[in-house]
Design a protein around this motif. Structure first.
Motif, short mmCIF file in Angstrom:
data_model
loop_
_atom_site.label_atom_id
_atom_site.label_comp_id
_atom_site.label_asym_id
_atom_site.label_seq_id
_atom_site.Cartn_x
_atom_site.Cartn_y
_atom_site.Cartn_z
N GLY A 29 41.25 37.82 36.35
CA GLY A 29 41.65 37.81 37.76
C GLY A 29 41.42 36.46 38.40
O GLY A 29 42.25 35.97 39.18
N THR A 30 40.29 35.84 38.08
CA THR A 30 40.00 34.51 38.59
C THR A 30 41.06 33.51 38.14
O THR A 30 41.53 32.69 38.93
CB THR A 30 38.60 34.04 38.11
OG1 THR A 30 37.64 35.01 38.52
CG2 THR A 30 38.23 32.70 38.68
N PHE A 33 44.39 34.16 40.09
CA PHE A 33 44.36 33.70 41.48
C PHE A 33 44.33 32.17 41.56
O PHE A 33 44.87 31.59 42.50
CB PHE A 33 43.19 34.31 42.23
CG PHE A 33 43.34 35.80 42.39
CD1 PHE A 33 44.51 36.35 42.88
CD2 PHE A 33 42.32 36.65 42.04
CE1 PHE A 33 44.66 37.71 43.02
CE2 PHE A 33 42.46 38.02 42.18
CZ PHE A 33 43.63 38.55 42.68
N VAL A 53 44.58 33.07 51.27
CA VAL A 53 44.44 34.40 50.66
C VAL A 53 44.09 34.27 49.19
O VAL A 53 43.19 34.94 48.68
CB VAL A 53 45.74 35.23 50.84
CG1 VAL A 53 45.67 36.53 50.07
CG2 VAL A 53 46.03 35.47 52.30
N HIS A 54 44.75 33.36 48.51
CA HIS A 54 44.47 33.15 47.09
C HIS A 54 43.08 32.54 46.89
O HIS A 54 42.41 32.86 45.91
CB HIS A 54 45.54 32.27 46.45
CG HIS A 54 46.89 32.90 46.47
ND1 HIS A 54 48.03 32.21 46.77
CD2 HIS A 54 47.29 34.18 46.24
CE1 HIS A 54 49.06 33.02 46.72
NE2 HIS A 54 48.63 34.22 46.40
N VAL A 56 40.45 33.07 48.81
CA VAL A 56 39.48 34.14 49.02
C VAL A 56 39.43 35.07 47.81
O VAL A 56 38.35 35.45 47.34
CB VAL A 56 39.81 34.93 50.31
CG1 VAL A 56 39.00 36.20 50.41
CG2 VAL A 56 39.60 34.06 51.53
N LEU A 57 40.58 35.44 47.28
CA LEU A 57 40.61 36.31 46.10
C LEU A 57 40.01 35.61 44.88
O LEU A 57 39.31 36.24 44.09
CB LEU A 57 42.05 36.75 45.82
CG LEU A 57 42.66 37.69 46.85
CD1 LEU A 57 44.14 37.90 46.57
CD2 LEU A 57 41.92 39.01 46.88
N CYS A 60 36.20 35.69 45.38
CA CYS A 60 35.65 37.03 45.17
C CYS A 60 35.63 37.41 43.69
O CYS A 60 34.62 37.94 43.20
CB CYS A 60 36.45 38.06 45.96
SG CYS A 60 36.20 37.95 47.73
N SER A 61 36.70 37.14 42.99
CA SER A 61 36.72 37.49 41.56
C SER A 61 35.77 36.59 40.77
O SER A 61 35.16 37.03 39.80
CB SER A 61 38.14 37.43 41.00
OG SER A 61 38.67 36.15 41.14
#
Length: 75
Positions: A29-30, A33, A53-54, A56-57, A60-61
């Motif tokens: 996922g990292t 993104f 948005v990308h 932040v994602l 988080c990942s």
């Protein structure tokens, strides 16, 4: 033989295997993104999500991956 079978199904290695699978998911996922963020920066005229948005994602990942790595090493 029975002990070996029990270790495969419910042993302590099973928890590490679950954490490892979640870690691999978080790492992939990292990477996804990071690629999306790079593509968004290279083509700002696209109608996709905003670059933040990308980011932040990605953060988080990445944080999830670090947490899972620490949990896996603690076992």
């Amino acid at each position: 033989m029975e002990v070996y079978a029990m270790d495969l199904t419910d042993g302590p290695g099973r928890d590490v295997q679950r954490i490892r699978h979640r870690l691999l998911g978080a790492l992939s996922g990292t990477a996804v993104f990071a690629v999306l963020f790079t593509l968004t920066l290279l083509d700002p005229d696209s109608s996709g999500a905003a670059p933040w948005v990308h980011v932040v994602l990605f953060a988080c990942s990445g944080a999830l991956a670090v947490t899972l790595l620490r949990r896996m090493r603690a076992r």
